[in-house]
Design an enzyme around this catalytic site. Structure first.
Site, mmCIF file in Angstrom:
data_model
loop_
_atom_site.group_PDB
_atom_site.id
_atom_site.type_symbol
_atom_site.label_atom_id
_atom_site.label_comp_id
_atom_site.label_asym_id
_atom_site.label_seq_id
_atom_site.Cartn_x
_atom_site.Cartn_y
_atom_site.Cartn_z
ATOM 1 N N THR A 150 -5.311 -6.866 10.851
ATOM 2 C CA THR A 150 -5.570 -5.601 10.144
ATOM 3 C C THR A 150 -5.035 -4.406 10.918
ATOM 4 O OG1 THR A 150 -7.576 -6.575 9.215
ATOM 5 C CG2 THR A 150 -7.412 -4.169 9.143
ATOM 6 N N ASN A 192 -2.036 0.388 6.702
ATOM 7 C CA ASN A 192 -1.532 -0.862 7.269
ATOM 8 C C ASN A 192 -0.660 -1.680 6.303
ATOM 9 O OD1 ASN A 192 -3.583 -1.696 5.646
ATOM 10 N ND2 ASN A 192 -4.665 -2.918 7.177
ATOM 11 N N TYR A 244 -12.624 -1.667 -3.440
ATOM 12 C CA TYR A 244 -13.085 -1.789 -2.051
ATOM 13 C C TYR A 244 -14.601 -1.624 -1.928
ATOM 14 C CZ TYR A 244 -8.429 -1.988 0.106
ATOM 15 O OH TYR A 244 -7.177 -2.380 0.529
ATOM 16 N N PHE A 278 -15.190 4.265 7.139
ATOM 17 C CA PHE A 278 -13.831 4.579 6.694
ATOM 18 C C PHE A 278 -13.653 4.487 5.178
ATOM 19 C CE2 PHE A 278 -13.929 0.083 8.055
ATOM 20 C CZ PHE A 278 -13.543 -0.551 6.883
ATOM 21 N N GLU A 293 -10.128 -10.530 -7.228
ATOM 22 C CA GLU A 293 -9.138 -9.455 -7.076
ATOM 23 C C GLU A 293 -8.009 -9.599 -8.098
ATOM 24 O OE1 GLU A 293 -9.938 -8.439 -2.371
ATOM 25 O OE2 GLU A 293 -8.145 -9.580 -2.882
ATOM 26 N N ARG A 339 2.642 -6.341 9.309
ATOM 27 C CA ARG A 339 1.934 -5.170 9.865
ATOM 28 C C ARG A 339 2.480 -4.764 11.231
ATOM 29 N NH1 ARG A 339 -3.877 -7.271 7.674
ATOM 30 N NH2 ARG A 339 -4.072 -5.937 5.844
ATOM 31 N N ARG A 374 -2.017 -14.252 4.876
ATOM 32 C CA ARG A 374 -2.686 -13.538 5.968
ATOM 33 C C ARG A 374 -1.906 -13.687 7.283
ATOM 34 N NH1 ARG A 374 -7.408 -11.363 4.627
ATOM 35 N NH2 ARG A 374 -8.351 -11.443 6.693
ATOM 36 N N HIS A 410 -2.334 -5.509 1.782
ATOM 37 C CA HIS A 410 -3.654 -6.127 1.684
ATOM 38 C C HIS A 410 -3.458 -7.550 1.193
ATOM 39 C CE1 HIS A 410 -7.786 -6.915 0.349
ATOM 40 N NE2 HIS A 410 -7.215 -7.440 -0.727
ATOM 41 N N LYS A 453 0.815 -1.224 0.000
ATOM 42 C CA LYS A 453 0.000 0.000 0.000
ATOM 43 C C LYS A 453 0.856 1.285 0.000
ATOM 44 C CE LYS A 453 -3.980 -2.108 2.307
ATOM 45 N NZ LYS A 453 -5.034 -1.905 3.328
#
Ligand code: CMP
Length: 140
Positions: free
Chosen positions: A93, A114, A51, A59, A128, A104, A87, A117, A11
């Protein structure tokens, strides 16, 4: 467990801090193979489509503005149990809840910024990946 593919994003908070290589090293050390990767700059609208599942969350606007604020690196990761493994390597998250040693925990700035993704299941992963990559770009 079968070989799977999952979708990953490095990100804007991470690309701004020049952390692409450090994050990729974590992914590869965990046994995930980067079979597709490109650096792109999303528009707010493109981030909004990606998203869309969060469009009613408070948010959402902030998330879309953040994701279109600087370049991102989109990736397809391949490996055994890749969705769950990614993950696990990413961590929770919210970095405040993330386990020691996760991406993270080490790099994320906040629950919004964060750093990474990762897809949350096989159907999401397929959708995705298809949003960002053509079949010709996936090189195992
Ligand atoms: P990600 O895994 O990309 O999926 C949805 C994103 O929404 C999440 O990571 C966070 O970046 C963001 N997000 C989730 N909860 C919040 C929150 N409370 N405030 C801001 N952003 C959030």
């Amino acid at each position: 467990m079968a070989i799977q593919r999952t979708f990953s994003i490095i990100k804007p908070d991470a690309t701004r801090r020049n952390l692409t290589g450090a994050i990729n090293a974590r992914l590869e050390a965990a046994g995930l193979r980067i079979v597709a990767q490109k650096r792109i700059f999303l528009t707010g609208e493109q981030a909004g489509v990606f998203y869309a599942v969060h469009k009613d969350r408070p948010f959402y606007e902030e998330l879309c503005a953040f994701m279109s604020s600087a370049p991102i690196v989109v990736q397809v990761l391949e490996g055994e149990d890749a969705i769950a493994k990614n993950r696990e390597v990413m961590g929770a998250t919210n970095p405040a809840d993330a386990a020691e040693g996760t991406i993270r925990k080490e790099f994320a700035l906040s629950v919004g910024e964060n750093s990474v993704h990762g897809s949350d299941g096989p159907e999401t992963a397929a959708a995705e990946i298809a949003y960002f990559f053509s079949g010709l770009e996936l090189v195992g």
